[in-house]
Design an enzyme around this catalytic site. Structure first.
Site, short mmCIF file in Angstrom:
data_model
loop_
_atom_site.label_atom_id
_atom_site.label_comp_id
_atom_site.label_asym_id
_atom_site.label_seq_id
_atom_site.Cartn_x
_atom_site.Cartn_y
_atom_site.Cartn_z
N SER A 21 0.83 -1.21 0.00
CA SER A 21 0.00 0.00 0.00
C SER A 21 0.87 1.26 0.00
CB SER A 21 -0.98 0.00 1.18
OG SER A 21 -0.31 0.17 2.39
N ASN A 22 2.03 1.21 0.63
CA ASN A 22 2.96 2.35 0.55
C ASN A 22 3.51 2.48 -0.86
OD1 ASN A 22 3.53 3.90 3.13
ND2 ASN A 22 3.60 1.79 3.88
N ILE A 97 16.89 -7.35 5.90
CA ILE A 97 17.90 -6.38 6.31
C ILE A 97 19.02 -6.34 5.28
CG2 ILE A 97 19.59 -5.81 8.11
CD1 ILE A 97 17.60 -7.11 10.10
N LEU A 98 19.30 -5.15 4.78
CA LEU A 98 20.33 -5.00 3.74
C LEU A 98 21.71 -4.92 4.40
CD1 LEU A 98 18.40 -2.36 1.63
CD2 LEU A 98 18.82 -4.74 0.96
N HIS A 114 8.90 3.10 8.87
CA HIS A 114 8.71 2.15 9.97
C HIS A 114 7.49 2.57 10.79
CE1 HIS A 114 9.88 -0.88 12.86
NE2 HIS A 114 9.63 0.00 13.81
N ASP A 150 16.64 -0.01 11.73
CA ASP A 150 15.74 1.09 12.07
C ASP A 150 16.42 2.22 12.86
OD1 ASP A 150 13.66 -0.33 10.86
OD2 ASP A 150 13.13 -1.35 12.70
N GLU A 179 1.15 6.78 7.07
CA GLU A 179 2.38 6.44 6.33
C GLU A 179 2.26 6.88 4.87
OE1 GLU A 179 3.92 2.40 6.69
OE2 GLU A 179 3.00 2.19 8.65
C1 GAR Z 1 4.00 -0.73 6.82
O1 GAR Z 1 3.26 -0.47 7.99
C2 GAR Z 1 5.46 -0.43 7.04
O2 GAR Z 1 5.70 0.67 7.87
C3 GAR Z 1 5.92 -1.70 7.70
O3 GAR Z 1 5.25 -2.71 6.99
C4 GAR Z 1 4.00 -2.22 6.50
C5 GAR Z 1 3.93 -2.49 5.02
O4 GAR Z 1 2.69 -2.18 4.51
N1 GAR Z 1 7.33 -1.83 7.66
C6 GAR Z 1 8.04 -2.41 8.61
O5 GAR Z 1 7.54 -2.91 9.60
C7 GAR Z 1 9.53 -2.42 8.38
N2 GAR Z 1 10.23 -2.66 9.58
P1 GAR Z 1 2.46 -2.03 2.94
O6 GAR Z 1 3.07 -3.28 2.28
O7 GAR Z 1 0.98 -2.00 2.77
O8 GAR Z 1 3.12 -0.78 2.47
#
Ligand code: GAR
Length: 193
Positions: A21-22, A97-98, A114, A150, A179
């Site tokens: 979704s991001n 993790i890269l 995050h 992070d 986000e």
């Molecule tokens: C988001 O909430 C992002 O912040 C989190 O995973 C989700 C992905 O959602 N990321 C982490 O936890 C990284 N440590 P999305 O696939 O719908 O964008």
């Protein structure tokens, strides 16, 4: 950050592992006129990631690398990023993790989102831990990626209030909505377009 171009869009890769979704919100952002980025590549460590569908919908190149042999996957990835002239990487729900070496190659031009108010609640299961600790607020953070999990320099944060009957599901949804706005804002901030 050496990214401001002023006259052409910054070639960006978005790395995902799941829903995307991001990724979708970043693609939408990339299409507005004032956007400093174009999204030219989608990378996933998971061939079943739902977000990969956006590659087809928006006609963006995609690449799946399983990261089982991290060194090998990263080596391949660096060459793919090179071939595609990628200048910036956005980690959008990318759960691998890269390595230090990979990050170094991109000279700080890697951003991550995050779902917590870093430096609090690094790592996984953020929302569950936040609720268990009876926090009044949580939120999301966009930061530069460094070699520690992070932990890179924070670019922007958005706070959200935790409701009385909040569950990890409702909190995740509430934060995810923020986000989608925060990532584009953070890009505008660092790129200084
Ligand atoms: C988001 O909430 C992002 O912040 C989190 O995973 C989700 C992905 O959602 N990321 C982490 O936890 C990284 N440590 P999305 O696939 O719908 O964008």
């Amino acid at each position: 950050m050496v990214l401001s171009t002023g006259y052409r869009k910054i070639r960006t890769a978005v790395f995902i592992s799941g829903t995307g979704s991001n990724l979708k919100s970043l693609i939408k952002f990339s299409k507005v006129k004032k956007s400093p980025i174009s999204i030219d590549l989608i990378v996933s460590n998971n061939s079943k990631a739902n977000g990969l569908k956006y590659a087809k919908i928006y006609k963006i190149k995609k690449k799946v690398l399983n990261f089982k042999k991290k060194n090998l996957s990263e080596k391949k990835l660096l060459s793919i990023l090179n071939i595609n002239n990628i200048e910036m990487i956005c980690l959008a729900g990318f759960m691998k993790i890269l390595s230090k070496n990979f990050i170094k190659r991109f000279k700080g031009n890697i951003l991550n989102i995050h779902p917590s108010l870093l430096p609090k609640y690094k790592g996984l299961n953020t929302h569950e831990r936040v609720l268990k600790n009876k926090e009044k607020y949580s939120g999301c953070t966009v930061h530069f990626v460094n070699a520690k999990l992070d932990s890179g320099k924070i670019i922007l944060q958005k706070k959200v209030k935790i409701s009385k009957n909040e569950t990890s599901v409702s909190l995740a949804k509430k934060i995810l909505n923020q986000e989608h706005k925060l990532f584009p804002k953070a890009i505008l901030k660092v790129v200084n377009f």
